[in-house]
Write a protein that holds these residues in place. Structure first.
Motif, mmCIF file in Angstrom:
data_model
loop_
_atom_site.group_PDB
_atom_site.id
_atom_site.type_symbol
_atom_site.label_atom_id
_atom_site.label_comp_id
_atom_site.label_asym_id
_atom_site.label_seq_id
_atom_site.Cartn_x
_atom_site.Cartn_y
_atom_site.Cartn_z
ATOM 1 N N UNK A 8 0.870 -1.184 0.000
ATOM 2 C CA UNK A 8 0.000 0.000 0.000
ATOM 3 C C UNK A 8 0.906 1.232 0.000
ATOM 4 N N UNK A 9 0.552 2.226 -0.806
ATOM 5 C CA UNK A 9 1.303 3.491 -0.772
ATOM 6 C C UNK A 9 0.323 4.648 -0.613
ATOM 7 N N UNK A 10 0.612 5.526 0.335
ATOM 8 C CA UNK A 10 -0.144 6.769 0.461
ATOM 9 C C UNK A 10 0.553 7.793 -0.426
ATOM 10 N N UNK A 11 -0.147 8.226 -1.458
ATOM 11 C CA UNK A 11 0.425 9.103 -2.486
ATOM 12 C C UNK A 11 0.616 10.520 -1.932
ATOM 13 N N UNK A 116 -4.186 6.945 -2.879
ATOM 14 C CA UNK A 116 -3.624 5.697 -2.342
ATOM 15 C C UNK A 116 -3.444 4.664 -3.446
ATOM 16 N N UNK A 117 -2.414 3.858 -3.281
ATOM 17 C CA UNK A 117 -2.189 2.705 -4.154
ATOM 18 C C UNK A 117 -2.350 1.428 -3.344
ATOM 19 N N UNK A 118 -2.938 0.409 -3.954
ATOM 20 C CA UNK A 118 -2.961 -0.924 -3.353
ATOM 21 C C UNK A 118 -2.734 -1.974 -4.424
ATOM 22 N N UNK A 119 -1.908 -2.962 -4.128
ATOM 23 C CA UNK A 119 -1.628 -4.043 -5.089
ATOM 24 C C UNK A 119 -2.933 -4.692 -5.545
#
Ligand code: DAT
Ligand code: MG
Length: 149
Positions: A8-11, A116-119
């Motif tokens: 997970x990435x918080x942009x 946000x990014x999630x796989x």
């Protein structure tokens, strides 16, 4: 048994809008186990590698510019069904389609600023975790009372 993991990435917009704790909190409260966490300024090369599958899209350059525009919080969560369940917490790619109660549904309006990014599956989760984290940056710890078997 080895639990599933997701990246997970918080942009940058999530960091700048003060949503880091809100976002991490939703994953924690669901019952996912935080095993990796760091803040970075992604390079252009990292952003291009992370989004390599989208390199032919018209929005690719804008996406790379957005992702490299500020600090990003990189996270690894572990738990039963965390890849699919993490996507449910994240919500649909276009915030206009994202359900209330999801992160994108609750906090953003623009597909090109979607927080946000999630796989999206087991292969991308594995590739993204190894792209953004060294093995030594994943921290092992145990629940005394497990939230799942
Ligand atoms: P997701 O982030 O939900 O996995 P994706 O992998 O299809 O979505 O695309 C990655 C990111 O690219 C997405 O979070 C926002 C951006 N993006 C996708 N489709 C877009 C579009 N039609 N216009 C602008 N940005 C887009
Ligand atoms: Mg994706």
């Amino acid at each position: 048994t080895k639990q599933e993991r997701t990246f997970i990435a918080i942009k940058p917009d999530g960091v700048q809008r003060g949503l880091v704790s809100e976002i991490i909190g939703r994953f924690e409260k669901k019952g996912y186990k935080l095993v990796g966490m760091k803040m970075i300024n992604p390079t252009k090369a990292q952003a291009e590698e992370h989004y390599a599958d989208l390199s032919s899209k018209p929005f690719f350059n804008g996406l790379v510019k957005y992702f490299t525009s500020g600090a990003v919080v990189c996270l690894v969560f572990e738990g039963k069904g965390v890849i699919k369940g993490g996507r449910v917490l994240v919500g649909a790619t276009n915030p206009s389609d994202a359900n209330p109660g999801s992160i994108r549904g609750d906090f953003c309006v623009d597909i090109s600023r979607n927080l946000i990014h999630g796989s999206d599956g087991p292969e991308s989760a594995k590739a993204e975790i190894s792209m953004w984290f060294k093995d030594s940056e994943i921290t092992q710890w145990n629940f005394i009372t497990p939230v799942y078997e």
